[in-house]
Design a protein around this motif. Structure first.
Motif, PDB file in Angstrom:
ATOM      1  N   SER A 241      35.926 -38.399  31.525  1.00 54.87           N
ATOM      2  CA  SER A 241      35.158 -39.151  30.486  1.00 54.87           C
ATOM      3  C   SER A 241      33.874 -38.180  30.018  1.00 54.87           C
ATOM      4  O   SER A 241      33.929 -36.955  30.701  1.00 54.87           O
ATOM      5  N   GLU A 243      30.995 -38.524  30.095  1.00 55.08           N
ATOM      6  CA  GLU A 243      30.091 -38.480  31.263  1.00 55.08           C
ATOM      7  C   GLU A 243      30.346 -37.481  32.270  1.00 55.08           C
ATOM      8  O   GLU A 243      29.443 -36.634  32.799  1.00 55.08           O
ATOM      9  N   ASP A 244      31.659 -37.265  32.639  1.00 54.94           N
ATOM     10  CA  ASP A 244      32.081 -36.245  33.448  1.00 54.94           C
ATOM     11  C   ASP A 244      31.933 -34.806  32.857  1.00 54.94           C
ATOM     12  O   ASP A 244      31.380 -33.893  33.644  1.00 54.94           O
ATOM     13  N   LEU A 245      31.966 -34.770  31.733  1.00 63.62           N
ATOM     14  CA  LEU A 245      31.828 -33.464  30.939  1.00 63.62           C
ATOM     15  C   LEU A 245      30.408 -33.026  31.133  1.00 63.62           C
ATOM     16  O   LEU A 245      30.103 -31.821  31.211  1.00 63.62           O
ATOM     17  N   LYS A 246      29.386 -33.986  30.710  1.00 66.96           N
ATOM     18  CA  LYS A 246      27.907 -33.764  30.610  1.00 66.96           C
ATOM     19  C   LYS A 246      27.568 -33.173  32.335  1.00 66.96           C
ATOM     20  O   LYS A 246      26.814 -32.262  32.380  1.00 66.96           O
ATOM     21  N   VAL A 247      28.145 -33.901  33.298  1.00 67.50           N
ATOM     22  CA  VAL A 247      27.700 -33.559  34.518  1.00 67.50           C
ATOM     23  C   VAL A 247      28.434 -32.008  34.822  1.00 67.50           C
ATOM     24  O   VAL A 247      27.841 -31.176  35.455  1.00 67.50           O
ATOM     25  N   SER A 248      29.402 -31.904  34.291  1.00 64.02           N
ATOM     26  CA  SER A 248      30.270 -30.429  34.422  1.00 64.02           C
ATOM     27  C   SER A 248      29.224 -29.268  33.700  1.00 64.02           C
ATOM     28  O   SER A 248      29.293 -28.252  34.340  1.00 64.02           O
ATOM     29  N   TYR A 249      28.787 -29.746  32.733  1.00 64.54           N
ATOM     30  CA  TYR A 249      28.030 -29.078  31.847  1.00 64.54           C
ATOM     31  C   TYR A 249      26.709 -28.507  32.900  1.00 64.54           C
ATOM     32  O   TYR A 249      26.357 -27.502  32.694  1.00 64.54           O
ATOM     33  N   GLN A 250      26.202 -29.547  33.302  1.00 63.54           N
ATOM     34  CA  GLN A 250      25.007 -29.420  33.918  1.00 63.54           C
ATOM     35  C   GLN A 250      25.323 -28.342  35.296  1.00 63.54           C
ATOM     36  O   GLN A 250      24.185 -27.512  35.333  1.00 63.54           O
ATOM     37  N   ASN A 251      26.219 -28.503  36.009  1.00 64.35           N
ATOM     38  CA  ASN A 251      26.317 -27.785  37.276  1.00 64.35           C
ATOM     39  C   ASN A 251      27.125 -26.329  36.951  1.00 64.35           C
ATOM     40  O   ASN A 251      27.506 -25.862  37.853  1.00 64.35           O
TER      41      ASN A 251
ATOM     42  N   ARG C  33      36.860 -24.857  32.019  1.00 66.77           N
ATOM     43  CA  ARG C  33      36.632 -25.146  33.418  1.00 66.77           C
ATOM     44  C   ARG C  33      36.209 -26.522  33.549  1.00 66.77           C
ATOM     45  O   ARG C  33      36.672 -27.370  34.533  1.00 66.77           O
ATOM     46  N   SER C  34      35.860 -27.323  32.455  1.00 64.40           N
ATOM     47  CA  SER C  34      35.632 -28.820  32.456  1.00 64.40           C
ATOM     48  C   SER C  34      36.912 -29.721  32.643  1.00 64.40           C
ATOM     49  O   SER C  34      36.844 -30.795  32.941  1.00 64.40           O
ATOM     50  N   SER C  61      34.252 -27.291  38.043  1.00 66.09           N
ATOM     51  CA  SER C  61      33.397 -28.186  37.326  1.00 66.09           C
ATOM     52  C   SER C  61      33.450 -29.410  38.427  1.00 66.09           C
ATOM     53  O   SER C  61      32.525 -30.346  37.820  1.00 66.09           O
ATOM     54  N   THR C  63      34.906 -32.116  38.567  1.00 64.88           N
ATOM     55  CA  THR C  63      35.298 -33.219  38.086  1.00 64.88           C
ATOM     56  C   THR C  63      36.424 -33.777  38.819  1.00 64.88           C
ATOM     57  O   THR C  63      37.464 -33.416  38.600  1.00 64.88           O
ATOM     58  N   HIS C  67      32.859 -39.953  38.427  1.00 60.95           N
ATOM     59  CA  HIS C  67      31.788 -40.314  38.051  1.00 60.95           C
ATOM     60  C   HIS C  67      32.298 -41.201  36.755  1.00 60.95           C
ATOM     61  O   HIS C  67      31.755 -42.230  36.466  1.00 60.95           O
TER      62      HIS C  67
END
Lengths: 395, 319, 80
Positions: A241, A243-251, C33-34, C61, C63, C67
């Motif tokens: 989702s 939101e996952d992408l956002k978290v992924s970008y953060q870390n 990567r995402s 990532s 993921t 989440h």
């Protein structure tokens, strides 16, 4: 706490630094280099993260992938219809995209398929692509390529078209209709956009299969609900989702820039030891100086304070210098050499034009990593100096 | 385990603090046990020298500790982006069981270290250093608090689980929550405001009466009453949201970092207020401390009172 | 970044719909990567370590569908 800052002491401290030219120069040089390297790495990572965050909201809300035997697999296009039936879903599109390895140059392209060139796409092409040829676009076998892709193709003498090698070994000729503008390079450098039919032909993907499915949800609050419903219908999928992408970008760097810092700790403690050593090895001249100061009535506290000013001035000066250099290095010269850490072997180099952001926290971070450590290294040597006996050293 | 560069920086500095803290501790114990100003022995002479080192180390730790505390909050705010559900530092503090204790310990330690420094300054002004034994005794106690803070901080950062969901401040600081914090919402807002302003009135009263012990005690109470009223009442006006009570969110850029100003005013005001009661000072120093304390407490009250008033003028209603 | 450029970039991302930057293209799990899972690094051999230099700087990532099902996270996002 209520001590007033003594201007004469500061003046004396500055003169003391200038008197020991070679020693001070050495310290400033090493210190500047350290803060410079650290700040540069942080600037680069921050800018990349900023670049990512600036487009995160336009990304698809939900991406559905199929996982089989622990690997990413092609998903059935039929799934789109079932997903569309879920309440709240306003649109679902099966996408086809993949990587094309251009063996001649040793480069990976990201090939993305879109529906036939519809009007809305034409509008957005107008905005983002240059050398855009409308007559080419109407023919099915054309593509719009990123700047890096164009360069690579040029190097292999493909100027008007490119020959993709299909899985069965035959060639597929696709015309180059346009190039994405160079200032979107960070996003578009390795991308080739063409129609879905052409991609299916190049990668030999069946009409009933797709790479993944993109789902649009009218109300963002319903995303988690929709996600769990899709998961219920297709338990073999991995759903990403926004939101996952956002978290992924953060870390993106969090764990790894920890590694940078781990290396930095080692060099920092080496530095600590060097400074400790340098400031405890006193020449007889410096000893005499302290002796005279004490003889004319300086207290231990005064000497300590003067030494503190000295180390603070020198470390803060070097810190400012290092940060200033890295500003120029990253944002004006685009971080030569150091950028290779982030780019790696990839042949398809982008211009490393990072957006400029002024992040106060990075400056604080580097400050806390350098200045207090330097001052800590000078505490014990300064104390030793300050408590020297006047009569012993002058004699 | 969360290992962002910020966290690592804090941990590195903690390691240095611990190293120097232990040196200071060992020296303090020696000084505390063997200090005898009237003695002319070699050992007393060495001790006097070592007391300078100890004082320098403690000063160093304090000077770095105060900005590092702000940096710590800054870091928590940043980590909250990575943790799911957390909106601000409150979520991170609540993410582990240690967070709240660590926070309290940190604030307590800053008060103790600041107090130590005032005592130290007073001490070295006198020729016969009347407080030397006491101040190093205090440091021996402070050292244990300090070390437990460092250990707790390490434990906290290592036990944060990125993939675990944490609470947002909106749920933590609400009357429906079941934590200890929620009990403060049971207090009637009117009563709370009477207590807050009444407390402040007492501070003013004791300021004019120059009752230093009462002044210090009313300052001590003021710390608690002001924080509680900040969470329950004033916070809602800063956010202009009747349901948002978080004492951390206004540290963020959305509210122009006003939180740092608020807490700095409160700290300086109450700290000098406490100093008047706990440190024997010369006459003019006491008056100076009174004035500083009064000034900052006054600014604090004005600043917080302005929020509801401005809100009322703008919107014509109370929240 | 100028707002004009920002619009352009957003238009591009909307068209392509793929996350992440084209800074390093040496491996698919670095370029995208995402949308790659963490297993992609090891899909060829469990004992294989990351051997692309860019993975030294760029992390995978995390993921793994933890989440998305998180109502709270979305709520937080909306409040902002």
């Amino acid at each position: 706490m209520k001590n007033k800052i003594n201007v004469y002491l500061i003046e004396y401290a500055i003169n003391a630094i200038l008197r020991q030219k070679s020693k001070s120069f050495f310290i400033v040089f090493v210190f500047t280099l350290l803060t410079f390297l650290l700040t540069s790495v942080f600037f680069i990572t921050n800018s990349i993260r900023y670049e990512l965050d600036s487009t995160v909201d336009t990304l698809p809300q939900i991406i559905v992938q199929k996982i089989k035997a622990g690997r990413h697999y092609d998903i059935d296009v039929d799934a789109v219809d079932n997903i569309l039936e879920i309440a709240g879903v306003s649109d679902a599109v099966a996408r086809v995209w993949g990587y094309y390895y251009f063996a001649n140059a040793g480069v990976n392209f990201s090939v993305v398929g879109i529906e036939q060139y519809e009007n809305q796409y034409k509008n957005s092409f107008d905005k983002i692509a240059s050398k855009f040829d409308l007559s080419e676009i109407d023919s099915k076998v054309s593509m719009v390529v990123g700047h890096g892709v164009k360069e690579t193709m040029h190097d292999s003498y493909y100027k008007e078209y490119f020959n993709f090698i299909k899985p069965d070994g035959t060639l597929k000729r696709v015309n180059i209709a346009g190039v994405f503008e160079a200032d979107t390079q960070l996003e578009s450098n390795d991308v080739i956009v063409m129609s879905k039919d052409t991609i299916r032909e190049i990668f030999d993907i069946d009409e009933s299969k797709a790479t993944d499915i993109v789902v649009k949800v009218a109300n963002p609050e319903e995303i988690p609900m929709v996600v769990s419903k899709i998961k219920l219908i297709y338990p073999d999928t991995r759903i990403i989702s926004s939101e996952d992408l956002k978290v992924s970008y953060q870390n993106i760097f969090d764990y790894k820039s920890g590694i940078f810092l781990a290396l930095f700790i080692i060099s920092l403690f080496t530095f600590f030891i060097i400074i400790y050593d340098k400031s405890s090895g006193l020449s007889s001249e410096e000893k005499r100086e302290i002796g005279i100061l004490k003889a004319i009535g300086w207290r231990v506290d005064d000497v300590l304070k003067e030494k503190f000013y000295e180390s603070f001035i020198i470390s803060f000066f070097a810190y400012t210098l290092g940060v200033g250099f890295s500003f120029a290095y990253v944002y004006i010269f685009q971080a030569p050499i150091l950028q290779n850490i982030f780019v790696g072997y990839s042949q398809l180099k982008t211009s490393f034009e990072l957006p400029f952001i002024f992040d106060l926290q990075t400056l604080f971070l580097v400050f806390f990593l350098s200045v207090p450590i330097y001052i800590a290294a000078t505490i014990i040597p300064s104390w030793k100096v300050a408590t020297l006996e006047a009569d012993e050293v002058i004699r | 385990m969360i290992l962002t560069p910020e966290v690592l920086a804090i941990l590195i500095l903690n390691a240095i603090f611990a190293f120097f803290g232990i040196i200071a501790f060992v020296l303090s114990v020696r000084i505390f046990l063997a200090w005898d100003l009237n003695s002319v022995s070699q050992s007393q002479y060495i001790l006097e020298k070592q007391s300078f080192l100890t004082a320098t180390i403690i000063k160093y730790i304090f000077v770095i500790k105060v900005p590092l505390f702000l940096f710590f909050i800054f870091t928590l705010d940043k980590i909250s982006n990575v943790l799911t559900g957390a909106m601000c530092a409150a979520g991170v503090v609540d993410a582990t069981v240690y967070g709240t204790y660590l926070f309290m310990l940190k604030i307590l330690n800053i008060y103790i270290f600041a107090y130590w420094l005032v005592l130290h300054n007073e001490d070295i002004k006198h020729e016969n250093q009347p407080y030397t034994k006491i101040k190093f005794g205090i440091f021996i106690v402070a050292f244990f608090l300090f070390i437990s803070e460092l250990i707790l901080e390490g434990i906290m950062f290592s036990s944060i689980d990125i993939d675990k969901m944490v609470s947002c401040c909106g749920t933590l600081y609400s009357s429906s929550a079941t934590s200890a914090i929620s009990s403060i919402f049971a207090i009637d807002t009117d009563v709370l405001l009477y207590v807050f302003y009444g407390n402040f009135a007492f501070i003013i009263l004791f300021y004019f009466l120059k009752q230093k012990y009462l002044f210090a005690i009313s300052n001590l109470v003021f710390i608690i009453s002001s924080i509680v009223s900040l969470i329950v009442f004033f916070g809602t006006y800063i956010y202009e949201l009747p349901t948002h009570h978080c004492p951390f969110c206004f540290l963020q850029s959305d509210y122009y970092y006003v939180g740092y100003l608020i807490y700095a005013l409160l700290f300086i005001g109450t700290f000098y207020g406490l100093v008047t009661g706990f440190v024997k000072n010369s006459k003019e120093n006491i008056i100076k401390n009174y004035k500083i304390s009064m000034l900052f407490n006054f600014l604090y009250v004005i600043l917080l009172s302005l929020y509801p008033i401005v809100f009322y003028i703008k919107n014509g209603v109370w929240l | 970044m100028s707002s004009d450029l920002l619009k352009k970039k957003n238009a591009f991302v909307e068209l392509v719909g793929l996350p992440d930057l084209a800074i390093s293209t040496e491996a698919t799990y670095v370029r995208h990567r995402s949308v790659s899972d963490i297993f992609s690094i090891y899909k060829d051999d469990g004992t294989l370590r990351e051997y692309f230099p860019s993975t030294y700087a760029i992390s995978h990532s995390h993921t793994m569908n933890l989440h998305s099902t998180n109502l709270h996270a979305i709520k937080k996002n909306n409040e902002k």
